[in-house]
Design a protein around this motif. Sequence first.
Motif, PDB file in Angstrom:
ATOM      1  N   LEU A 129       0.857  -1.466   0.220  1.00 23.85           N
ATOM      2  CA  LEU A 129      -0.245   0.014  -0.032  1.00 23.85           C
ATOM      3  C   LEU A 129       0.775   1.282   0.034  1.00 23.85           C
ATOM      4  O   LEU A 129       1.538   1.170   0.537  1.00 23.85           O
ATOM      5  CB  LEU A 129      -0.972   0.383   1.419  1.00 23.85           C
ATOM      6  CG  LEU A 129      -1.849   1.559   1.473  1.00 23.85           C
ATOM      7  CD1 LEU A 129      -2.924   0.771   0.328  1.00 23.85           C
ATOM      8  CD2 LEU A 129      -2.744   1.116   2.659  1.00 23.85           C
TER       9      LEU A 129
ATOM     10  N   GLY B 164     -11.562   3.174   3.154  1.00 25.13           N
ATOM     11  CA  GLY B 164     -12.334   3.857   1.685  1.00 25.13           C
ATOM     12  C   GLY B 164     -12.238   5.243   1.407  1.00 25.13           C
ATOM     13  O   GLY B 164     -13.304   6.048   0.496  1.00 25.13           O
TER      14      GLY B 164
ATOM     15  N   SER C 158      -0.934   2.923  -4.846  1.00 21.69           N
ATOM     16  CA  SER C 158      -0.765   2.071  -5.387  1.00 21.69           C
ATOM     17  C   SER C 158      -1.391   0.965  -3.821  1.00 21.69           C
ATOM     18  O   SER C 158      -1.327   1.321  -3.338  1.00 21.69           O
ATOM     19  CB  SER C 158       0.415   1.710  -6.116  1.00 21.69           C
ATOM     20  OG  SER C 158       0.757   2.081  -5.038  1.00 21.69           O
ATOM     21  N   GLY C 159      -1.846  -0.245  -4.709  1.00 24.28           N
ATOM     22  CA  GLY C 159      -1.322  -1.282  -3.410  1.00 24.28           C
ATOM     23  C   GLY C 159      -3.107  -1.786  -2.757  1.00 24.28           C
ATOM     24  O   GLY C 159      -3.906  -0.693  -3.333  1.00 24.28           O
ATOM     25  N   THR C 160      -3.725  -2.176  -1.690  1.00 26.42           N
ATOM     26  CA  THR C 160      -4.727  -2.641  -2.308  1.00 26.42           C
ATOM     27  C   THR C 160      -4.630  -2.768   0.096  1.00 26.42           C
ATOM     28  O   THR C 160      -3.325  -3.323   0.750  1.00 26.42           O
ATOM     29  CB  THR C 160      -5.069  -4.097  -2.149  1.00 26.42           C
ATOM     30  OG1 THR C 160      -4.270  -5.489  -1.589  1.00 26.42           O
ATOM     31  CG2 THR C 160      -4.972  -4.015  -3.625  1.00 26.42           C
ATOM     32  N   ALA C 161      -5.427  -2.309   0.280  1.00 27.82           N
ATOM     33  CA  ALA C 161      -5.645  -2.588   1.620  1.00 27.82           C
ATOM     34  C   ALA C 161      -7.445  -2.893   1.341  1.00 27.82           C
ATOM     35  O   ALA C 161      -8.757  -2.606   1.623  1.00 27.82           O
ATOM     36  CB  ALA C 161      -6.097  -1.130   2.100  1.00 27.82           C
ATOM     37  N   THR C 162      -8.042  -4.490   2.384  1.00 25.91           N
ATOM     38  CA  THR C 162      -9.185  -5.280   2.743  1.00 25.91           C
ATOM     39  C   THR C 162      -9.072  -5.437   3.354  1.00 25.91           C
ATOM     40  O   THR C 162      -8.441  -6.188   4.173  1.00 25.91           O
ATOM     41  CB  THR C 162      -8.827  -6.246   1.051  1.00 25.91           C
ATOM     42  OG1 THR C 162      -7.231  -7.625   1.986  1.00 25.91           O
ATOM     43  CG2 THR C 162      -8.492  -5.904   0.046  1.00 25.91           C
TER      44      THR C 162
ATOM     45  N   ARG D  90     -11.924  -8.468   0.274  1.00 26.66           N
ATOM     46  CA  ARG D  90     -12.515  -7.512  -0.579  1.00 26.66           C
ATOM     47  C   ARG D  90     -12.560  -6.233   0.374  1.00 26.66           C
ATOM     48  O   ARG D  90     -12.068  -5.375   1.622  1.00 26.66           O
ATOM     49  CB  ARG D  90     -14.126  -7.450   0.180  1.00 26.66           C
ATOM     50  CG  ARG D  90     -14.712  -8.516  -0.203  1.00 26.66           C
ATOM     51  CD  ARG D  90     -16.163  -8.640  -0.070  1.00 26.66           C
ATOM     52  NE  ARG D  90     -17.057 -10.122  -0.896  1.00 26.66           N
ATOM     53  CZ  ARG D  90     -17.419 -10.199  -1.952  1.00 26.66           C
ATOM     54  NH1 ARG D  90     -17.680  -9.091  -2.848  1.00 26.66           N
ATOM     55  NH2 ARG D  90     -17.905 -10.817  -2.054  1.00 26.66           N
ATOM     56  N   ARG D  91     -12.468  -5.081  -0.652  1.00 29.55           N
ATOM     57  CA  ARG D  91     -11.909  -3.368  -0.403  1.00 29.55           C
ATOM     58  C   ARG D  91     -12.924  -3.185   0.273  1.00 29.55           C
ATOM     59  O   ARG D  91     -14.188  -3.644   0.039  1.00 29.55           O
ATOM     60  CB  ARG D  91     -11.385  -2.433  -2.318  1.00 29.55           C
ATOM     61  CG  ARG D  91     -10.456  -3.002  -2.361  1.00 29.55           C
ATOM     62  CD  ARG D  91     -10.649  -2.264  -4.058  1.00 29.55           C
ATOM     63  NE  ARG D  91     -11.573  -2.423  -5.017  1.00 29.55           N
ATOM     64  CZ  ARG D  91     -11.449  -2.090  -5.325  1.00 29.55           C
ATOM     65  NH1 ARG D  91     -10.804  -0.506  -5.940  1.00 29.55           N
ATOM     66  NH2 ARG D  91     -12.984  -2.818  -6.642  1.00 29.55           N
TER      67      ARG D  91
ATOM     68  N   ASP E 181     -16.425  -2.303  -1.247  1.00 32.49           N
ATOM     69  CA  ASP E 181     -16.774  -3.637  -2.445  1.00 32.49           C
ATOM     70  C   ASP E 181     -17.708  -4.616  -1.114  1.00 32.49           C
ATOM     71  O   ASP E 181     -18.343  -5.670  -1.452  1.00 32.49           O
ATOM     72  CB  ASP E 181     -16.412  -4.421  -3.165  1.00 32.49           C
ATOM     73  CG  ASP E 181     -15.478  -3.724  -3.900  1.00 32.49           C
ATOM     74  OD1 ASP E 181     -16.440  -3.049  -4.886  1.00 32.49           O
ATOM     75  OD2 ASP E 181     -14.555  -3.863  -4.251  1.00 32.49           O
TER      76      ASP E 181
ATOM     77  N   SER F 102       3.570  -3.277   3.702  1.00 34.77           N
ATOM     78  CA  SER F 102       2.209  -4.914   3.907  1.00 34.77           C
ATOM     79  C   SER F 102       2.125  -5.198   5.698  1.00 34.77           C
ATOM     80  O   SER F 102       3.213  -5.682   5.970  1.00 34.77           O
ATOM     81  CB  SER F 102       3.069  -5.122   2.970  1.00 34.77           C
ATOM     82  OG  SER F 102       2.634  -5.552   1.597  1.00 34.77           O
TER      83      SER F 102
END
Length: 316
Positions: free
Chosen positions: A23, A65, A71-75, A79-80, A83, A37
């Motif tokens: 992230l 959100g 860049s990267g993801t946080a879930t 799921r984000r 979502d 991470s």
Amino acid sequence: MTPPEAKGASAPAGGLPIEIAALSKRYRDTWAVEDLSFTVAPGRVTGFLGPNGAGKTTTLRMLLGLTAPTSGTATVGGRRYRDLAQPLATVGAMLDESGAHRRRTGRDHLRVQCAATGLPARRADEVLDRVGLLRAGRKRYEEYSLGMRQRLNLAQALLGDPPVLVLDEPANGLDPEGIAWMRALLRNLAAEGRTVLVSSHLISEVEQTADDLVIISRGRLVAEGSSREIAGRVRGEARVRVRSSRPAELAAALAAAGATVSPPAGDGLLIVGGLGTAAVAAVAAGHGGELYELAEEAPDLEQAFLRLTQGKAEIR
């Protein structure tokens, strides 16, 4: 005050992990968060530590959100946040003020939230009871102390009985009794199977509450694990306590062996750095005299935190 373990909503059917993967968030020429991470496991309290400006709040906002990552993801559970089918029933967040109108009672504020999210009105009293505000819930928000406002924020986060809680400085404004109560509540929430992520600058308090720690500095991960594991992995922090019948002579011998040695205390105690317990014992055996104490002093979390966030520590 009723102990938090004596009351509570139904436990979630199963915990959901929080996963932060590579992230990053960039503002013009500054990286607020960079290639971060880590994973937050269900059924545990995870402390999220870092000095002011380290990127903690930005990370939490990306998770919820509220801020778009570069860049990267946080879930949550893979799921984000945007979502999630039922985000408020999945993640309870406590980041800012509750948004309560100053003339509205705490109870009415929560009832408005219940109506807006399709929850029964009785849920307001249930969460007020759990955070110790059932009687105070009939007071206007403008009459609340900072600690009471923190409790109301937490009650709002618990409204949807979420399996995941993301809490920013939940003990802020609480007195010692309130801090102890908060510690017990967080542990009980985790024991119910919930995933509990707590951001804080109160290092000693987090050490007593959290099962796991994530420490960041300048937007990057510098350590994760239990407080004991993190402190134990910081090189150069461990010191040895040695008490001798001939402290001055032993201090000179240890210094000649390359150790740093504090001046002898009145009872013959020396604090030795740069040599392990076995090496100190070997020098003492060759030096002669009687040893009354020989023990390693492990670094505490605060020492490790300061060295890690100031870039002065190496990690094994």
